[in-house]
Design a protein around this motif. Structure first.
Motif, mmCIF file in Angstrom:
data_model
loop_
_atom_site.group_PDB
_atom_site.id
_atom_site.type_symbol
_atom_site.label_atom_id
_atom_site.label_comp_id
_atom_site.label_asym_id
_atom_site.label_seq_id
_atom_site.Cartn_x
_atom_site.Cartn_y
_atom_site.Cartn_z
ATOM 1 N N GLN A 190 39.203 -22.097 20.962
ATOM 2 C CA GLN A 190 38.801 -22.354 21.966
ATOM 3 C C GLN A 190 39.747 -22.044 23.305
ATOM 4 O O GLN A 190 39.430 -21.421 24.568
ATOM 5 C CB GLN A 190 38.310 -24.009 22.178
ATOM 6 N N ARG A 191 41.077 -22.154 23.207
ATOM 7 C CA ARG A 191 41.821 -21.960 24.038
ATOM 8 C C ARG A 191 42.050 -20.510 24.274
ATOM 9 O O ARG A 191 41.782 -19.968 25.502
ATOM 10 C CB ARG A 191 43.398 -22.347 23.665
ATOM 11 N N ILE A 192 41.913 -19.608 23.328
ATOM 12 C CA ILE A 192 42.041 -18.205 23.404
ATOM 13 C C ILE A 192 40.696 -17.780 24.213
ATOM 14 O O ILE A 192 40.807 -16.712 25.157
ATOM 15 C CB ILE A 192 41.970 -17.488 22.205
ATOM 16 N N LEU A 193 39.602 -18.106 23.933
ATOM 17 C CA LEU A 193 38.406 -17.903 24.405
ATOM 18 C C LEU A 193 38.094 -18.418 25.868
ATOM 19 O O LEU A 193 37.212 -18.050 26.487
ATOM 20 C CB LEU A 193 37.249 -18.123 23.519
ATOM 21 N N GLY A 194 38.843 -19.516 26.256
ATOM 22 C CA GLY A 194 38.708 -20.028 27.439
ATOM 23 C C GLY A 194 39.156 -19.164 28.750
ATOM 24 O O GLY A 194 39.635 -18.102 28.834
ATOM 25 N N ASP A 195 38.923 -19.925 29.912
ATOM 26 C CA ASP A 195 38.999 -19.063 31.223
ATOM 27 C C ASP A 195 40.570 -19.145 31.435
ATOM 28 O O ASP A 195 40.839 -18.241 32.301
ATOM 29 C CB ASP A 195 38.305 -19.836 32.483
ATOM 30 N N ARG A 196 41.394 -19.935 30.703
ATOM 31 C CA ARG A 196 42.925 -19.769 30.952
ATOM 32 C C ARG A 196 43.436 -19.278 29.519
ATOM 33 O O ARG A 196 44.553 -19.377 29.224
ATOM 34 C CB ARG A 196 43.300 -21.283 31.419
ATOM 35 N N GLY A 197 42.568 -18.415 28.713
ATOM 36 C CA GLY A 197 43.165 -18.038 27.629
ATOM 37 C C GLY A 197 43.697 -16.493 27.713
ATOM 38 O O GLY A 197 44.258 -15.909 28.552
ATOM 39 N N HIS A 198 42.794 -15.607 26.982
ATOM 40 C CA HIS A 198 43.000 -14.214 26.707
ATOM 41 C C HIS A 198 41.788 -13.363 26.864
ATOM 42 O O HIS A 198 40.741 -13.684 26.561
ATOM 43 C CB HIS A 198 43.848 -13.742 25.540
#
Length: 269
Positions: A190-198
């Motif tokens: 979720q972190r990677i796919l999110g707006d503050r990820g990559h």
């Protein structure tokens, strides 16, 4: 001072989820942008392009994640290098890099342009889960080079800031299917796919369809995940996407890979 006919010479020393560093030189200045590997490893990467850390003039930092700052403190102390980052990044980074003398600490605020010798360097904010992440566009003699990695998306403001550079380092962090099917815990996915990820391979390619221009000659694919991507996939996605948009792949511009463990050849702009 270097004898150069080009605005810049650049080598992407390392790019990937395990460590990032880029070397840029002009006739007057030699700069390291990020130092996300050990001082010893960065020294060996510089040697691959026949350069030495004692000849550096400064280190610029994008944000405080370990894969971008691991060697900053060591190199700054050993070679008495000035280090530039914005105030919030300094606050987050200072406990992680060890003591750096106050006279070596320089503030480079987001959205500003720093004139450094014969270079103008423009900073711009990105969307990533760090204190105040910023990347850079380097200008000299009508030429420019842009770094854009470690962002969950590229806003219209960012796209406007970085359009029509001569060369880009753009994020192609993960293949969506490899990430979704991979072993990472759901929270990390979720972190990677999110707006503050990559940016994914697809995201990075779509950004490039919007920002490359007549000047653009080189696109380097950066910050690939070892677990969730492959060079061949990233390259194919960029090439196929830009071809689908009827852009001049392989004749107006070239697409290049980067590596987490070895430097690209110095290229001239």
């Amino acid at each position: 001072m270097l004898e150069m006919n080009n605005a810049f010479n650049i080598s992407i020393l390392a790019s990937g989820s395990t460590g990032n560093s880029l070397y840029l030189e002009s006739p007057q200045k030699r700069i390291l942008i990020d130092a996300g590997l050990s001082g010893k490893k960065i020294t060996s990467l510089l040697a691959e392009v026949d350069r030495k850390p004692e000849d550096l003039d400064a280190i610029l930092v994008t944000h405080e994640h370990r894969d971008h700052i691991h060697g900053v403190g060591v190199l700054a102390r050993k070679y008495k290098l000035p280090v530039y980052a914005n105030e919030k990044t300094w606050e987050a980074m200072a406990p992680l890099i060890g003591k750096v003398d106050v006279e070596q600490k320089h503030i480079f605020e987001m959205g500003k342009v720093l004139t450094f010798g014969d270079l103008d360097i423009e900073s711009f904010g990105v969307s990533h889960d760090a204190a105040a992440p910023q990347f850079y566009r380097f200008y000299k003699d009508g030429h420019s080079f842009v770094m854009l990695t470690d962002t969950g998306y590229a806003s219209e403001h960012v796209r406007g800031t970085i359009r029509d550079a001569d060369a880009y380092l753009v994020e192609s962090n993960h293949d969506l299917e490899m990430l979704r099917m991979g072993a990472y815990p759901w929270s990390l996915k979720q972190r990677i796919l999110g707006d503050r990820g990559h940016l994914s391979n697809d995201d990075g390619a779509l950004v490039m369809t919007d920002i490359l221009g007549d000047r653009t000659k080189r696109i380097y694919l950066g910050h690939l995940s070892k677990e969730n991507n492959m060079k061949e996939l990233a390259h194919m996605t960029m090439e196929e996407t830009l071809t689908r948009y009827d852009l001049g792949v392989n004749y107006q511009f070239q697409i290049f890979d980067t590596d987490p463990d070895s430097a690209t050849e110095l290229f001239a702009i």
